[in-house]
Structure formats: C-alpha cells, structure tokens
Design a protein around this motif. Sequence first.
Motif, mmCIF file in Angstrom:
data_model
loop_
_atom_site.group_PDB
_atom_site.id
_atom_site.type_symbol
_atom_site.label_atom_id
_atom_site.label_comp_id
_atom_site.label_asym_id
_atom_site.label_seq_id
_atom_site.Cartn_x
_atom_site.Cartn_y
_atom_site.Cartn_z
ATOM 1 N N ALA A 20 -0.971 -0.795 -7.925
ATOM 2 C CA ALA A 20 -0.339 -2.075 -7.598
ATOM 3 C C ALA A 20 -1.377 -3.067 -7.099
ATOM 4 O O ALA A 20 -1.399 -4.226 -7.524
ATOM 5 C CB ALA A 20 0.736 -1.867 -6.537
ATOM 6 N N THR A 21 -2.247 -2.610 -6.219
ATOM 7 C CA THR A 21 -3.266 -3.502 -5.657
ATOM 8 C C THR A 21 -4.163 -4.071 -6.749
ATOM 9 O O THR A 21 -4.481 -5.261 -6.759
ATOM 10 C CB THR A 21 -4.119 -2.740 -4.622
ATOM 11 O OG1 THR A 21 -3.269 -2.273 -3.576
ATOM 12 C CG2 THR A 21 -5.185 -3.633 -4.028
ATOM 13 N N THR A 22 -4.567 -3.234 -7.707
ATOM 14 C CA THR A 22 -5.459 -3.671 -8.780
ATOM 15 C C THR A 22 -4.811 -4.750 -9.642
ATOM 16 O O THR A 22 -5.399 -5.811 -9.879
ATOM 17 C CB THR A 22 -5.855 -2.480 -9.667
ATOM 18 O OG1 THR A 22 -6.603 -1.541 -8.889
ATOM 19 C CG2 THR A 22 -6.699 -2.941 -10.853
ATOM 20 N N TRP A 23 -3.598 -4.510 -10.099
ATOM 21 C CA TRP A 23 -2.973 -5.469 -11.007
ATOM 22 C C TRP A 23 -2.566 -6.753 -10.310
ATOM 23 O O TRP A 23 -2.633 -7.839 -10.898
ATOM 24 C CB TRP A 23 -1.790 -4.820 -11.717
ATOM 25 C CG TRP A 23 -2.248 -3.921 -12.805
ATOM 26 C CD1 TRP A 23 -2.324 -2.561 -12.793
ATOM 27 C CD2 TRP A 23 -2.797 -4.330 -14.056
ATOM 28 N NE1 TRP A 23 -2.866 -2.097 -13.959
ATOM 29 C CE2 TRP A 23 -3.163 -3.162 -14.766
ATOM 30 C CE3 TRP A 23 -3.012 -5.571 -14.663
ATOM 31 C CZ2 TRP A 23 -3.732 -3.194 -16.034
ATOM 32 C CZ3 TRP A 23 -3.579 -5.609 -15.931
ATOM 33 C CH2 TRP A 23 -3.919 -4.437 -16.595
ATOM 34 N N VAL A 24 -2.180 -6.652 -9.063
ATOM 35 C CA VAL A 24 -1.891 -7.868 -8.303
ATOM 36 C C VAL A 24 -3.168 -8.686 -8.133
ATOM 37 O O VAL A 24 -3.164 -9.915 -8.266
ATOM 38 C CB VAL A 24 -1.267 -7.508 -6.939
ATOM 39 C CG1 VAL A 24 -1.233 -8.719 -6.029
ATOM 40 C CG2 VAL A 24 0.153 -6.976 -7.134
ATOM 41 N N GLN A 25 -4.293 -8.013 -7.866
ATOM 42 C CA GLN A 25 -5.571 -8.710 -7.724
ATOM 43 C C GLN A 25 -6.001 -9.370 -9.029
ATOM 44 O O GLN A 25 -6.542 -10.490 -9.025
ATOM 45 C CB GLN A 25 -6.647 -7.733 -7.245
ATOM 46 C CG GLN A 25 -6.505 -7.349 -5.781
ATOM 47 C CD GLN A 25 -7.398 -6.194 -5.385
ATOM 48 O OE1 GLN A 25 -7.968 -5.517 -6.240
ATOM 49 N NE2 GLN A 25 -7.534 -5.954 -4.090
ATOM 50 N N ILE A 26 -5.786 -8.709 -10.147
ATOM 51 C CA ILE A 26 -6.151 -9.275 -11.446
ATOM 52 C C ILE A 26 -5.359 -10.561 -11.708
ATOM 53 O O ILE A 26 -5.920 -11.606 -12.080
ATOM 54 C CB ILE A 26 -5.897 -8.251 -12.570
ATOM 55 C CG1 ILE A 26 -6.928 -7.114 -12.487
ATOM 56 C CG2 ILE A 26 -5.952 -8.919 -13.944
ATOM 57 C CD1 ILE A 26 -6.638 -5.956 -13.434
ATOM 58 N N VAL A 73 0.825 -1.212 0.000
ATOM 59 C CA VAL A 73 0.000 0.000 0.000
ATOM 60 C C VAL A 73 0.856 1.258 0.000
ATOM 61 O O VAL A 73 0.618 2.180 -0.779
ATOM 62 C CB VAL A 73 -0.951 0.002 1.218
ATOM 63 C CG1 VAL A 73 -1.760 1.294 1.254
ATOM 64 C CG2 VAL A 73 -1.876 -1.198 1.148
ATOM 65 N N ILE A 74 1.855 1.311 0.863
ATOM 66 C CA ILE A 74 2.655 2.528 0.982
ATOM 67 C C ILE A 74 3.351 2.869 -0.333
ATOM 68 O O ILE A 74 3.404 4.022 -0.752
ATOM 69 C CB ILE A 74 3.680 2.393 2.120
ATOM 70 C CG1 ILE A 74 2.952 2.394 3.472
ATOM 71 C CG2 ILE A 74 4.706 3.519 2.075
ATOM 72 C CD1 ILE A 74 3.850 2.106 4.665
ATOM 73 N N LEU A 132 -2.738 -11.229 0.481
ATOM 74 C CA LEU A 132 -1.965 -9.994 0.528
ATOM 75 C C LEU A 132 -2.666 -8.870 -0.224
ATOM 76 O O LEU A 132 -2.709 -7.726 0.225
ATOM 77 C CB LEU A 132 -0.576 -10.225 -0.075
ATOM 78 C CG LEU A 132 0.550 -10.628 0.879
ATOM 79 C CD1 LEU A 132 1.852 -10.758 0.113
ATOM 80 C CD2 LEU A 132 0.699 -9.622 2.000
ATOM 81 N N ALA A 133 -3.227 -9.205 -1.388
ATOM 82 C CA ALA A 133 -3.935 -8.189 -2.158
ATOM 83 C C ALA A 133 -5.184 -7.711 -1.423
ATOM 84 O O ALA A 133 -5.529 -6.528 -1.461
ATOM 85 C CB ALA A 133 -4.315 -8.745 -3.531
#
Length: 578
Positions: free
Chosen positions: A208-214, A201-202, A387-388
């Motif tokens: 980053a969160t979006t693409w890791v989740q995808i 997050v930092i 983690l996501a």
Amino acid sequence: MQTHSNIRWGLLLVLLTPAFIIAAPSISGDVEKQPLNYTAIGMFLTFVAITLGITYWAAKRTRTTKQFYTAGGGITGFQNGLAIAGDYMSAASFLGISGLVFATGYDGLIYSIGFLVGWPVIMFMIAEQLRNLGKFTFADVTSYRFGQTQIRTMAAISSLIVVAFYLIAQMVGAGKLIQLLFGLEYWIAVFIVGILMMVYVIFGGMTATTWVQIIKAVLLLSGATFMAGAALYAFGFSPEEMFRQAVETHPKAAAIMSPGSLVKDPINAISLGLALMFGTAGLPHILMRFFTVPDAKEARKSVFYATGFIGYFYILTFIIGFAAIVLLSQHPEFFKAGALADGAVIKDQLVKGLDGGTNMVAIRLAEALGGNLFLGFISAVAFATILAVVSGLTLAGASAISHDLYASVIARGRSNETTELRVSKIATFGLGLVAIGLGIAFESQNVAFMVGLAFAIAASANFPVLVASIFWSKMTTRGAMIGGFVGLISAVVLTILSKAVWGDVLGHKILDAAGKEVSVGLITLDNPAIISIPLAFLFIWLFSVFDRSERAKIDRAAYDAQRVRCETGIGAEGSASH
C-alpha cells in the motif's frame, strides 16, 4: 474472514472520522479562524478515500512478512524510483524548503542541494551491495558477518531515533495543513494524521505504501510543475524579473540573493552539508525501499530515476519560494490582522505575519494562483504525500522492532511469521502515539530544519557502520557496536544542546542587549555532523584494529564470503544472516 472483517471496519472508521471533524466547531489556534473552504475539503477527502481504497486492496494481498516489509520484492526499478521520490518529496521538501526560500532566499538552496547530493552516494557506493546482502532492513546488511544481538540492537535503536526525528517534520507539516483547511486546533489535526498513518501501515504494509507513494509522486510533480509555471507566467517567464521584484518586496532586500541569512558561519554550513549528504545513505525508510526490487540491477535503476525526479522537484521549490515573496504580498487576506496596515501587508511582517507560518507558503501560493480548486488539489496531494512518508517511516520503525529486535534478538530466530506480523502492528500503534506526541511538542519548528537533524543522526550512527561493514575487511562486531553508539549518542546529545532544542523547545532563553528574550544553546553548533561523523569512524577503526577477541577473528574471516555475495548477488534471495 475475520481479518478481512477487521480491515473493513478499520477503514470505515477512518473514512467517517473526517465527517465528524467537519461537523465539529472550529477552534481558534495559531492559524486564525477562517470560513471553511469546501472545494478544498472535498478534494482533500476524495484523495484520502482513494488512498484508503488502495490500502484496502493491498491489505488483501499482504499475508507474509516479505509482503508486509518489502511488497514481495516485485517492484520494478522505475516504480521504486517513483516511490522513493514520493517518499522523499515530503513535508520537508515541499512545504519546508519553499518556506525557507520564502523566508531567507538564497540560503534555502542549501537544503535542496544537500538533500539531492546524497543520492549519488547511494547509487555508486551501496545500492547494489545493499540489495545483495539485505532481506528486510539495513540491519540485515550491517549484521551480516557480525554478532547478531549486538549489531541489530544498535541498528534498531539508531533507526528508531532517526524515525522519531524524521516523523516530527512530517507530523508538523501535516498538522498545520489540516489546521489551515479545517480550522481545527493543532493537536487535533496531528492526532488525525497519526490515526490515518496507523491504518496505512497496519492494514496495507509496504504494498500500500509503495503504490500510494507512486501515485502521489506523479500528482505532486504535476502540481508543482503547474505551480512553478503559473508563477513564472506572472513575471513574463523571466527569472531575472522574479528575483528583482523579490528583492524589492522582501524585508531583507538584497540579502536574500546571497548566503548568510540562514547559516551564518562556515562550520555550521559544512556540518549541515555533511549531514544532508551522508544522512540519505543512513535513512532506514529509504534503505528499506531497495529490498522491494527483485535484484541489484533494479536497485541501481531505482536510484537513477529517483535522482532525476527529486532534482527536478527541488528546482521547482526554489521557483515557488522566490515567486511567493512577490505574489503572496499582493494577497493581504493570507496574513494575520497585525501584519496589515491600510489593507496592505507591512513589509517587515511579510515573513512573520503569514497566517499558518512559512510552512504554508506553497499552499497559500496555490490558492493565489489557482483559487479554491488548485488549493484543494495541492493541499490534498501534499497531505497525501506526507501520509505516505509517515507510513514509510513507521513501517521502518516497526520492522526494526519486530524483525531486528524481536525476531532476531529476543526470539533468536525462533519466531513465526504470524507472531512477527503481530509484533509489527503493535509496534506501529506505539510509534503512532509517539509521533503524535512529538508532532505536538515541536509545533513551532520549521519542518526542513527538523529533517536536517534526523539526517545528522542517520549520517552519524547508520552511515559509518553501514559503509565500514560493506567495504572494510578488518571491521569487527566490537568496533561496529561501539562506533555506532558513539555516533548516535554524540549526535543526539549535541542536537539536544543546540539552540534548536535547548532554547526553542526546552525554553532556555536569555535577554539580549535590547532586553528581548532570545533562545540559546549550550553549544553554538546547530548541526552535530561535523563532530559526530568523524567520531563514529574513529571509534569503529580504533575498537576494530585493537580487537583481538575470538569473535573478531570470525568477523574478519567472513569478509571474503560477504564480498562475493556483495558483488555477484549469489544467495541474495535467501536470509541475509547466518
């Protein structure tokens, strides 16, 4: 340049952390000490390294608050649907529900169906309006025509409490997973998860969160599909044969094919169903995802795709849970020594004796079906998904503090982007510490059940205020604030008084007829939604109808302008507040 240097050093530190962990001696905890699975650990570290690489890439593209909170609004409906699925298919979905089905059978479906049916509510009621009215957080919507200070404060507090409860489940699931793979003590495993979450997050924000989740959604759907297919292959692709053998193997026998094993009375069943159905429409980290798409059309597409992916996944978890009853019983090496007799699993110990607990059913089944290689893949993907999810939750909590409380209430709109981003990152660090503490305290709870409590609070505090603010012209600031706090407080108090917290967590027990200690609550209701949701709507209506203040006149007069923006999207690219 200094920022990029800090990013490099931060990511390097986290990449090196697992190496020190592997070198450390194993410490016995709730999971019995086992030889390290180097194949699984190698795949696990590979996935962590890849996701941290994505975070580094995103960090260089995250400079403004819009990029940090909403990825600049440039995510397509299909991408966002996958990201929502990756966010939603978390520890509760994959580890928790398969564990519930393994332990209770048919009743595990109540969580699968409950989590799913909330999506039509979002698609048909609020997705378009949410995107048209909001900017960064759902508090932008609820405070659109009301007093900013009161409503944003209430929305931020309720969001933080929902985030805290939801984080518990993710931290427990991830902690158990690391404990199982590395042989670490549980609290150390939870600490590692918290550190990685802060880095996501930092440094990377929403991009980053979006693409890791995808990426994780695709991998998790693929892995679960293979696992369910391989499990059905063991029964000749006959669900009937799978159910028959499960009944013969499970200690509850035929009871696993009928309701009543998990939720024993209709009031608790209805209350849980209400929480799961309406709680989805009040989860801040899910609502926040609708601001990552460019317009209302893409927001509707997001829900459509997410519903399909999530529905398919829940079917797979049901197969995984039932198949595991039979297949895991054939692997005594997965059970604690006390659950075995003559090298075979004691029937009555099938559920209680599994090493790592029922939260590890899916992980153990992966090892049974595909050996170390598939165990490593599923473990890595499950952990990466968690983690996501915790990153999305932490981002939602940090945005509530920085955007709703600091920028809008404390600074009253006079803060700059640099300061707001700094507050977000400080808040992220603080939330990470809270998540670690809660994860340790709630170690023994089933992760799907803990998410059910988070849903109850979201359904009681956020959903009534959000829906009434969009669709009811007579709602006022006073009604929204009092109704929201009544829903929030009643849900939290009733949750604390329930057996799950009062008995299991706080340790209040009594002796039953057999002289055995059992947990008790001050109330028999396990989930508060059946009381707290109607209370919230009642107080919203009561204090709005009888509100004759000057502020109430302004609130009602502003409804027509809000309705135009809701339905047309005119002005949606600007600030959502006046």
